[in-house]
Design an enzyme around this catalytic site. Structure first.
Site, mmCIF file in Angstrom:
data_model
loop_
_atom_site.group_PDB
_atom_site.id
_atom_site.type_symbol
_atom_site.label_atom_id
_atom_site.label_comp_id
_atom_site.label_asym_id
_atom_site.label_seq_id
_atom_site.Cartn_x
_atom_site.Cartn_y
_atom_site.Cartn_z
ATOM 1 N N GLN A 1 -13.040 -7.199 6.108
ATOM 2 C CA GLN A 1 -12.711 -6.699 4.772
ATOM 3 C C GLN A 1 -11.556 -7.496 4.155
ATOM 4 O O GLN A 1 -10.436 -7.454 4.669
ATOM 5 C CB GLN A 1 -12.279 -5.226 4.868
ATOM 6 C CG GLN A 1 -11.927 -4.603 3.547
ATOM 7 C CD GLN A 1 -11.194 -3.271 3.717
ATOM 8 O OE1 GLN A 1 -10.121 -3.211 4.300
ATOM 9 N NE2 GLN A 1 -11.802 -2.208 3.239
ATOM 10 N N GLY A 2 -11.823 -8.199 3.080
ATOM 11 C CA GLY A 2 -10.781 -8.977 2.409
ATOM 12 C C GLY A 2 -10.290 -8.269 1.165
ATOM 13 O O GLY A 2 -10.696 -8.627 0.048
ATOM 14 N N SER B 1 -6.585 -6.566 1.130
ATOM 15 C CA SER B 1 -5.130 -6.694 1.011
ATOM 16 C C SER B 1 -4.701 -8.154 0.874
ATOM 17 O O SER B 1 -5.340 -9.055 1.418
ATOM 18 C CB SER B 1 -4.446 -6.120 2.256
ATOM 19 O OG SER B 1 -4.834 -4.803 2.462
ATOM 20 N N GLU C 1 -15.949 10.366 4.968
ATOM 21 C CA GLU C 1 -15.502 9.568 6.118
ATOM 22 C C GLU C 1 -13.976 9.642 6.286
ATOM 23 O O GLU C 1 -13.454 9.303 7.339
ATOM 24 C CB GLU C 1 -15.988 8.112 6.023
ATOM 25 C CG GLU C 1 -15.583 7.329 4.821
ATOM 26 C CD GLU C 1 -16.595 7.471 3.682
ATOM 27 O OE1 GLU C 1 -16.569 6.634 2.792
ATOM 28 O OE2 GLU C 1 -17.386 8.429 3.682
ATOM 29 N N ASN D 1 0.726 6.735 4.768
ATOM 30 C CA ASN D 1 1.016 8.173 4.712
ATOM 31 C C ASN D 1 1.836 8.545 3.478
ATOM 32 O O ASN D 1 1.698 9.655 2.958
ATOM 33 C CB ASN D 1 1.716 8.608 5.997
ATOM 34 C CG ASN D 1 0.726 8.735 7.139
ATOM 35 O OD1 ASN D 1 -0.358 8.142 7.079
ATOM 36 N ND2 ASN D 1 1.064 9.492 8.160
ATOM 37 N N GLU D 2 2.658 7.604 3.004
ATOM 38 C CA GLU D 2 3.410 7.899 1.772
ATOM 39 C C GLU D 2 2.424 8.067 0.600
ATOM 40 O O GLU D 2 2.583 8.954 -0.239
ATOM 41 C CB GLU D 2 4.414 6.776 1.465
ATOM 42 C CG GLU D 2 5.616 6.728 2.402
ATOM 43 C CD GLU D 2 5.292 6.148 3.776
ATOM 44 O OE1 GLU D 2 4.248 5.477 3.925
ATOM 45 O OE2 GLU D 2 6.084 6.360 4.707
HETATM 46 C C1 LIG Z 1 -3.919 -2.299 11.810
HETATM 47 C C2 LIG Z 1 -4.170 -2.635 10.366
HETATM 48 C C3 LIG Z 1 -5.398 -3.128 9.995
HETATM 49 C C4 LIG Z 1 -5.650 -3.473 8.662
HETATM 50 N N1 LIG Z 1 -6.877 -4.009 8.348
HETATM 51 C C5 LIG Z 1 -7.104 -4.411 7.063
HETATM 52 C C6 LIG Z 1 -8.340 -5.059 6.727
HETATM 53 O O1 LIG Z 1 -9.223 -5.256 7.575
HETATM 54 N N2 LIG Z 1 -8.509 -5.489 5.460
HETATM 55 C C7 LIG Z 1 -7.570 -5.288 4.485
HETATM 56 O O2 LIG Z 1 -7.823 -5.677 3.347
HETATM 57 N N3 LIG Z 1 -6.387 -4.688 4.779
HETATM 58 C C8 LIG Z 1 -6.132 -4.254 6.036
HETATM 59 N N4 LIG Z 1 -4.922 -3.665 6.362
HETATM 60 C C9 LIG Z 1 -3.886 -3.604 5.340
HETATM 61 C C10 LIG Z 1 -3.563 -2.203 4.848
HETATM 62 O O3 LIG Z 1 -4.568 -1.742 3.991
HETATM 63 C C11 LIG Z 1 -2.202 -2.314 4.143
HETATM 64 O O4 LIG Z 1 -1.243 -2.615 5.142
HETATM 65 C C12 LIG Z 1 -1.829 -1.042 3.434
HETATM 66 O O5 LIG Z 1 -2.626 -0.875 2.295
HETATM 67 C C13 LIG Z 1 -0.350 -1.047 3.022
HETATM 68 O O6 LIG Z 1 -0.084 -2.184 2.252
HETATM 69 P P1 LIG Z 1 1.140 -3.162 2.610
HETATM 70 O O7 LIG Z 1 1.091 -3.486 4.063
HETATM 71 O O8 LIG Z 1 1.110 -4.280 1.631
HETATM 72 O O9 LIG Z 1 2.445 -2.278 2.381
HETATM 73 P P2 LIG Z 1 3.093 -1.886 0.971
HETATM 74 O O10 LIG Z 1 2.017 -1.400 0.058
HETATM 75 O O11 LIG Z 1 3.932 -3.012 0.518
HETATM 76 O O12 LIG Z 1 3.967 -0.657 1.392
HETATM 77 C C14 LIG Z 1 5.236 -0.819 2.059
HETATM 78 C C15 LIG Z 1 5.830 0.575 2.221
HETATM 79 O O13 LIG Z 1 6.061 1.174 0.930
HETATM 80 C C16 LIG Z 1 5.369 2.419 0.835
HETATM 81 N N5 LIG Z 1 4.836 2.578 -0.527
HETATM 82 C C17 LIG Z 1 4.086 1.688 -1.219
HETATM 83 N N6 LIG Z 1 3.762 2.192 -2.419
HETATM 84 C C18 LIG Z 1 4.304 3.443 -2.491
HETATM 85 C C19 LIG Z 1 4.289 4.487 -3.476
HETATM 86 N N7 LIG Z 1 3.647 4.324 -4.632
HETATM 87 N N8 LIG Z 1 4.927 5.631 -3.182
HETATM 88 C C20 LIG Z 1 5.577 5.809 -1.993
HETATM 89 N N9 LIG Z 1 5.619 4.866 -1.021
HETATM 90 C C21 LIG Z 1 4.994 3.692 -1.274
HETATM 91 C C22 LIG Z 1 4.241 2.332 1.839
HETATM 92 O O14 LIG Z 1 3.822 3.611 2.254
HETATM 93 C C23 LIG Z 1 4.893 1.546 2.966
HETATM 94 O O15 LIG Z 1 5.673 2.396 3.763
HETATM 95 C C24 LIG Z 1 -4.645 -3.292 7.679
HETATM 96 C C25 LIG Z 1 -3.399 -2.766 8.048
HETATM 97 C C26 LIG Z 1 -3.157 -2.442 9.375
HETATM 98 C C27 LIG Z 1 -1.807 -1.885 9.747
#
Ligand SMILES: Cc1cc2nc3c(=O)[nH]c(=O)nc-3n(C[C@H](O)[C@H](O)[C@H](O)COP(=O)(O)OP(=O)(O)OC[C@H]3O[C@@H](n4cnc5c(N)ncnc54)[C@H](O)[C@@H]3O)c2cc1C
Length: 394
Positions: free
Chosen positions: A135-136, A138, A253, A378-379
């Site tokens: 899945q592309g 993020s 799901e 979770n946020e």
């Molecule tokens: C094990 C794992 C597998 C993954 N696999 C995939 C994958 O296959 N394909 C893919 O596309 N992505 C994947 N991801 C990415 C995942 O979807 C993102 O990590 C997730 O959406 C969070 O984005 P970020 O890491 O950029 O953190 P950010 O969005 O930058 O968040 C950083 C922190 O800020 C908090 N935050 C952000 N916005 C808000 C808000 N509006 N209010 C309150 N708090 C906030 C978040 O909760 C977090 O604590 C994976 C992640 C993990 C950990």
């Protein structure tokens, strides 16, 4: 098509959905007991393709690889409640998660939005495991705020030319194909101008760089696109409709991620450690241990009430977000108490001898970390609960 496909097509698929619920559950349970190989049970992390290919093929031959897909397309055609039963039995048996995004995401999207050619080409290959998907979505600067994504796909003759980068792409190193969101235009809202594309990972200009996580495993990757071409026929739905397509998958799901099964397993490990170390005589430990036990029992009861809703054929509301928060955080608390209770044993990776018992003290800690981040952090789930359930101001 190889022999495996012919085997499968030669035998007419039974109508599993017609079975009575309890009978279906027992049927699945018995078959898993007899057929699931030990090496795919209770794995420490996400399984790579080479570790589970034989299991995939066995499920495929049985006709059980795609519980949610329609029968005429090679799926089991199960109702939502029977899909929950299937997921629960796989979980109960400890069957590790395979690189299944083609089955859970791409298949249902193509069934709904794909062209006849896309369905005819991709669906059979996805079922057989010839096409393994990642899945592309993020990007380095677009996670929770996914609509800020900057990867572009520009029309050029019969192709789209993709430039940019995706990150945290689970098992990209194993994938033959990616489904991705890329910007094909701009609108007044950032959700506009995003398109849903399919891409062959062997396309020139595509580079996959595995990322090592805190446990020392490389389960996800960063993927770079330097003028990577994909045919325009790989656009799913209309250009600019990608956001709506990606969002359409949010459904029942979401229940799976809030299942109590993983916290229960972490708690069982904690119990094993506590017995080995004589911690049940420590009243401070017992107080925290009992609180965790009650929390998991409450989670199980709440989970059951959502499952009951699915069984009645009712859609799940935004309140299902509370399950994910609850399940992932109680599991983290179990893993933290395990580290405290493990004392010096918690300093070692892998299975260690704890006063005569083999225990992997760190494994639950590592495996519970990502749960609060993926699937909508979770946020973000708390924001949903605050806004859509409690009606709090923005
Ligand atoms: C094990 C794992 C597998 C993954 N696999 C995939 C994958 O296959 N394909 C893919 O596309 N992505 C994947 N991801 C990415 C995942 O979807 C993102 O990590 C997730 O959406 C969070 O984005 P970020 O890491 O950029 O953190 P950010 O969005 O930058 O968040 C950083 C922190 O800020 C908090 N935050 C952000 N916005 C808000 C808000 N509006 N209010 C309150 N708090 C906030 C978040 O909760 C977090 O604590 C994976 C992640 C993990 C950990």
């Amino acid at each position: 098509m190889d022999d495996m496909d012919l085997d499968r097509l030669d035998s007419p698929a039974p109508d599993w959905d017609a079975l009575q619920d309890d009978r279906f559950r027992l049927e699945v349970r018995d078959w898993l007991r007899a057929n699931c190989p030990p090496h795919v049970r209770f794995p420490a992390g996400r399984m790579h393709w080479h570790e589970c290919r034989d299991w995939w093929e066995r499920l495929y031959r049985k006709g059980w690889i795609a519980p949610a897909w329609p029968r005429e397309l090679g799926g089991m055609g199960l109702s939502p409640y029977k899909q929950v039963i299937m997921a629960e039995e796989l979980e109960r048996h400890g069957c590790g998660r395979m690189p299944d995004q083609g089955i859970t995401q791409v298949g249902p999207i193509l069934v709904r939005y794909g062209t006849p050619e896309q369905k005819a080409w991709y669906l059979p290959r996805t079922l057989s495991g010839e096409a393994i998907w990642c899945q592309g979505y993020s990007e380095p600067n677009a996670g929770s705020d996914l609509a800020s994504l900057q990867t572009t796909a520009t029309e050029d003759g019969d192709d789209y030319v993709i430039e940019g980068s995706k990150i945290w792409t689970t098992l990209a190193m194993d994938a033959t194909h990616m489904y991705l969101l890329a910007r094909t235009g701009r609108g007044t809202r950032k959700q506009e101008g995003i398109s849903f594309l399919l891409l062959d990972m062997r396309a020139p200009g595509l580079v996959v760089r595995p990322i090592r996580n805190i446990a020392g495993d490389a389960e996800f990757c960063q993927v770079f696109f330097d003028r990577v071409r994909t045919p325009r026929s790989n656009l799913v739905g209309a250009a600019g409709q990608g956001w709506a397509i990606a969002k359409s998958l949010l459904g029942f799901e979401r229940l799976g991620i809030g299942s109590p099964r993983r916290p229960q397993l972490a708690f069982a490990r904690l119990q094993q450690l506590a017995a080995a170390r004589g911690l049940f005589d420590d009243p401070v430990f017992m107080e925290r241990f009992t609180a965790l036990r009650l929390d998991i029992l409450d989670l199980s009861a709440t989970y059951e009430s959502f499952v009951e809703q699915v069984r009645r054929g009712e859609p799940l509301g935004p309140d299902v977000s509370l399950l994910k928060v609850w399940a992932t955080e109680v599991m983290q608390r179990c893993s933290e108490l395990m580290i405290e209770g493990g004392d010096e044993h918690a300093a070692f990776a892998g299975t260690v001898d704890v006063d005569g018992s083999p225990v992997n003290v760190l494994a639950p800690f590592y495996s519970s970390r990502p749960g609060t981040i993926y699937g909508g952090s979770n946020e973000i789930q708390r924001n949903i609960l605050a806004k859509a359930v409690l009606g709090l101001p923005q």
